[in-house]
Design an enzyme around this catalytic site. Structure first.
Site: not given
Length: 503
Positions: A179, A212, A80
């Site tokens: 995300k 994440c 990321e």
């Protein structure tokens, strides 16, 4: 005479099916990247300057991709923020963004770069995949125009998304994921309106992808594994390590084991922000991992994994996490319990006062049981701890945690503070808890932030037990439970703050 197109397509499809059936294993790669960061600025740079910075990072990533392909890797994951860095405002990140189409358009940017708006980053990533015959996973920024007919449209007329992309070995865009669980510092991006459960099929299994902070929540992470039955999760991350439970290698390997899935985690590398820790994890432990706080070097990891985790011999029956703990009475009275903080959560502790024994500590509905034997007592203090409550700092999520951990010093007031090293080994340990959730992630962390693959196992009755004497001193042995259904309980937020832990 050339075969007809339908016959040719049928032959190619049949070959693909045969390859899929034959591919019982595959070679995975992840690259931990020391990102070249842009200069701090309050004004957006030109698109040319933005592309120049991104090309510098892609030069390094391309070297790793070529090396992985030469070593036989079928897929590689990069981090990321790995192409342009972090700490942008909404305005300053805009020159780095591209419009990323839905993969249903069946597009190979390397072969057809002018089909859509200019997308030099997607074109280059596609060519890296195509030229090296390898699946490439990368994290970039997506921009999508909107107008006043959309009541949620931002004032600047477009959405901006933190986005993972996957190009197959022909360079075709096969996956795009926006995300969903943005970390608190990601104000440059928008949330997608709904969580996206993104999967794609390969000749070596079914893959899912998320990013994440997503890992701490049910959607889309748990949905991909529990409902959509992916074999392997792809995980670009920019993770800041926090002991004792949330170092990257520790938690990501535990998530893979708890969910029974392969997990390919690629982290950024920035020691000043405690960013390191990448790995290739199987359901039964780490195949390869990297943790290095001493240098600023990136690292390429390569390892073999089973393609179909749900069919593999290592795939075990579902664990009943509370079975054993609920069947036994308390090992000890709670007359010497005391409290302590771990990352703003108030744990109940009891000290391990003898070289071996059986202890119980409880908080609310969670009782944690420990049987243990130390391999020679050092001048160190260990405690058994329990936490059953809503965490509200840097995100809100309900935790149930049982942990054996080393205190920072012999002063009990230091129990729960971050510790990296220890001297005490254990002949055996067995940890269990009366969990109210089925989602429990087992962690064993040795001195020096080292994992313990092969040194422990999970029994079907919910016990985390040592298989052998610990090969290194123990920092923590933990059952980290997530009770997703309780995430929305009300709790007065704390005003205390710590540096951000992950993004």
């Amino acid at each position: 005479m050339l075969p007809s197109q339908p016959l040719l397509h049928a032959a190619v499809f049949a070959l693909t099916v045969l390859q899929a059936l034959a591919s019982n294993t595959f070679i995975a790669a992840v690259y931990e990247h020391a990102v070249i960061l842009p200069d701090a600025t309050v004004k957006p740079v030109s698109p040319e300057d933005a592309l120049a910075l991104m090309n510098k990072n892609m030069d390094i990533l391309e070297g790793a991709i070529k090396e992985a392909a030469q070593q036989g890797a079928h897929i590689i994951v990069t981090p990321e923020d790995g192409i342009y860095g972090w700490l942008f405002t909404r305005d300053t990140i805009y020159p780095y963004l591209e419009d990323i189409p839905d993969p249903v358009v069946n597009w190979i940017p390397c072969a057809d770069p002018t089909r859509f708006a200019p997308a030099p980053v997607q074109e280059r990533l596609s060519c890296m995949a195509r030229n090296n015959s390898i699946y490439v996973v990368a994290n970039i920024g997506d921009k999508k125009p909107c107008n006043s007919s959309d009541p949620s449209c931002p004032g600047d007329g477009h959405y901006q998304y933190n986005t993972d992309v996957v190009f197959d070995s022909e360079g075709k865009l096969v996956a795009r994921y926006h995300k969903y669980n943005l970390f608190m510092s990601e104000t440059q991006f928008n949330y997608p309106k709904e969580p996206e459960a993104v999967t794609f099929e390969t000749p070596f299994g079914k893959f899912g992808i998320f990013t994440c902070f997503d890992i701490l929540f049910r959607e889309p992470a748990v949905v991909l594994v529990s409902e959509l039955q992916v074999d392997t999760v792809l995980f670009p991350t920019a993770w800041m390590n926090v002991l004792p439970f949330l170092t990257a290698v520790e938690f990501h390997s535990a998530w893979a084991m708890g969910m029974g899935v392969n997990f390919l985690a690629a982290n950024t590398h920035k020691t000043s922000k405690s960013m390191t820790g990448s790995g290739i994890y199987a359901p039964d432990g780490a195949r390869a991992y990297y943790y290095n706080m001493k240098t600023e070097d990136g690292c390429l990891l390569i390892a073999e994994l089973d393609s179909h985790t749900h069919l593999s011999p290592a795939s075990s029956p579902a664990v009943n996490w509370s079975s054993y703990a609920s069947s036994v009475g308390r090992f000890s009275l709670n007359d010497r319990d005391f409290g302590g903080l771990i990352f703003h959560d108030w744990f109940t502790f009891t000290e391990l006062t003898k070289p071996e024994g059986n202890l119980t500590v409880c908080q609310k509905d969670l009782c944690c049981h420990l049987s243990y034997k130390m391999a020679g007592q050092q001048d160190e203090v260990y405690v058994l701890g329990a936490f059953d409550g809503l965490h509200v700092v840097e995100g809100q999520y309900y935790l149930q945690i049982c942990t054996l951990l080393k205190c920072k010093s012999t002063d009990l007031n230091t129990c729960g503070q971050p510790v990296e090293t220890a001297q005490t080994k254990f002949e055996m340990f067995s940890l269990s808890g009366t969990f109210g959730t089925n989602y429990v992630f087992p962690e064993v962390l040795y001195s020096g932030v080292q994992l313990a693959p092969g040194d422990f196992e999970i029994l079907n009755d919910g016990r985390l037990i040592s298989k052998t004497r610990s090969t290194k001193p123990v920092v923590t042995v933990t059952l980290f439970g997530r009770w997703y259904e309780k995430d929305h309980l009300k709790k007065r937020p704390t005003t205390n703050r710590l540096p951000m832990i992950l993004i």
